[in-house]
Design a protein around this motif. Structure first.
Motif, PDB file in Angstrom:
ATOM      1  N   ILE A 126       4.204 -53.446   4.784  1.00  0.00           N
ATOM      2  CA  ILE A 126       4.819 -52.113   4.797  1.00  0.00           C
ATOM      3  C   ILE A 126       4.492 -51.370   3.505  1.00  0.00           C
ATOM      4  O   ILE A 126       4.170 -50.182   3.504  1.00  0.00           O
ATOM      5  N   PHE A 127       4.568 -52.068   2.379  1.00  0.00           N
ATOM      6  CA  PHE A 127       4.252 -51.477   1.085  1.00  0.00           C
ATOM      7  C   PHE A 127       2.815 -50.941   1.071  1.00  0.00           C
ATOM      8  O   PHE A 127       2.564 -49.810   0.665  1.00  0.00           O
ATOM      9  N   LEU A 128       1.851 -51.748   1.528  1.00  0.00           N
ATOM     10  CA  LEU A 128       0.450 -51.338   1.516  1.00  0.00           C
ATOM     11  C   LEU A 128       0.191 -50.186   2.485  1.00  0.00           C
ATOM     12  O   LEU A 128      -0.527 -49.244   2.155  1.00  0.00           O
ATOM     13  N   VAL A 129       0.771 -50.249   3.665  1.00  0.00           N
ATOM     14  CA  VAL A 129       0.585 -49.170   4.639  1.00  0.00           C
ATOM     15  C   VAL A 129       1.225 -47.879   4.112  1.00  0.00           C
ATOM     16  O   VAL A 129       0.674 -46.788   4.286  1.00  0.00           O
ATOM     17  N   ALA A 132      -1.136 -46.400   1.648  1.00  0.00           N
ATOM     18  CA  ALA A 132      -2.248 -45.774   2.366  1.00  0.00           C
ATOM     19  C   ALA A 132      -1.832 -44.415   2.912  1.00  0.00           C
ATOM     20  O   ALA A 132      -2.566 -43.441   2.816  1.00  0.00           O
ATOM     21  N   GLY A 133      -0.630 -44.342   3.476  1.00  0.00           N
ATOM     22  CA  GLY A 133      -0.133 -43.065   3.994  1.00  0.00           C
ATOM     23  C   GLY A 133       0.046 -42.039   2.904  1.00  0.00           C
ATOM     24  O   GLY A 133      -0.277 -40.864   3.081  1.00  0.00           O
ATOM     25  N   ALA A 134       0.543 -42.461   1.754  1.00  0.00           N
ATOM     26  CA  ALA A 134       0.713 -41.539   0.627  1.00  0.00           C
ATOM     27  C   ALA A 134      -0.636 -41.043   0.126  1.00  0.00           C
ATOM     28  O   ALA A 134      -0.807 -39.855  -0.174  1.00  0.00           O
ATOM     29  N   LEU A 135      -1.612 -41.933   0.053  1.00  0.00           N
ATOM     30  CA  LEU A 135      -2.946 -41.538  -0.377  1.00  0.00           C
ATOM     31  C   LEU A 135      -3.565 -40.554   0.616  1.00  0.00           C
ATOM     32  O   LEU A 135      -4.150 -39.562   0.234  1.00  0.00           O
ATOM     33  N   ARG A 136      -3.391 -40.841   1.890  1.00  0.00           N
ATOM     34  CA  ARG A 136      -3.928 -39.969   2.938  1.00  0.00           C
ATOM     35  C   ARG A 136      -3.346 -38.569   2.849  1.00  0.00           C
ATOM     36  O   ARG A 136      -4.027 -37.583   3.026  1.00  0.00           O
TER      37      ARG A 136
END
Length: 142
Positions: A126-129, A132-136
Motif C-alpha cells: 500500500i505504501f509503495l502504490v 506511485a500514485g502521488a508521483l503520478r
C-alpha cells in the motif's frame, strides 16, 4: 497471462546518489519494458523496497538478476505469489527517493531503527502504490 507479484527488500551497499538511482531506474525501466514487468522502487536510508509484477517466468528471472546485483546485500523476498490484476499497470519502473511518504515518519522511528521485516507486507505494498500514485499526480519528483 500468468500474472505474479513479488515484494522484496535489501540493504544498499552504496551511498544514496542521483547517479546510482538514475542508473538503477534506467536499466530497470528498459529490462522491465522488455519483460512486461511493472513495479515501484523505494529507497529509504540504506533500504531498497520494491514491488514488482508481471509474467511469472520473467518476474522470477528478474528477481534472480536483482538478487545478484552487487550494489546491495541481504536481498530478501518478503512476499510473492499469483496476482489477480496489476497494481501498477503503467509503471515500467517508478522510483522516489526519499519518497513523498517516508516509512520512518509513518512508523515514528528513526532511520537507524527502521526494520522492514517487522512491517506487514500488505502495508508495504500500500505504501509503495501510494507513492506511485502521488508521483503520478505530480505531488513528488522522480
Amino acid at each position: 497471462m500468468d500474472l505474479h507479484y513479488a515484494l522484496y527488500h535489501s540493504k544498499s551497499l552504496e551511498p544514496a546518489s542521483a547517479t546510482l538511482h538514475n542508473d538503477i531506474l534506467q536499466v530497470s525501466a528498459r529490462n522491465n519494458a522488455r519483460d512486461h514487468l511493472t513495479g515501484f522502487l523505494h529507497r529509504e536510508a540504506d533500504y531498497f523496497i520494491q514491488y514488482i509484477e508481471g509474467p511469472k517466468t520473467r518476474l522470477y528471472g528478474a528477481l534472480a538478476r536483482i538478487g545478484r546485483d552487487t550494489r546491495h546485500s541481504n536481498f530478501e523476498v518478503i512476499q510473492n505469489g499469483p496476482a489477480e490484476k496489476r497494481l501498477l499497470p503503467d509503471w515500467t519502473m517508478g522510483f522516489v527517493d526519499p519518497g513523498l511518504l517516508n516509512l520512518s515518519d509513518l512508523l515514528d522511528v528513526s532511520h537507524g531503527r527502521l526494520d522492514i521485516r517487522t512491517i506487514d507486507p500488505f502495508d508495504l505494498v500500500i505504501f509503495l502504490v501510494s507513492n506511485a500514485g502521488a508521483l503520478r499526480s505530480g505531488a513528488a519528483a522522480a
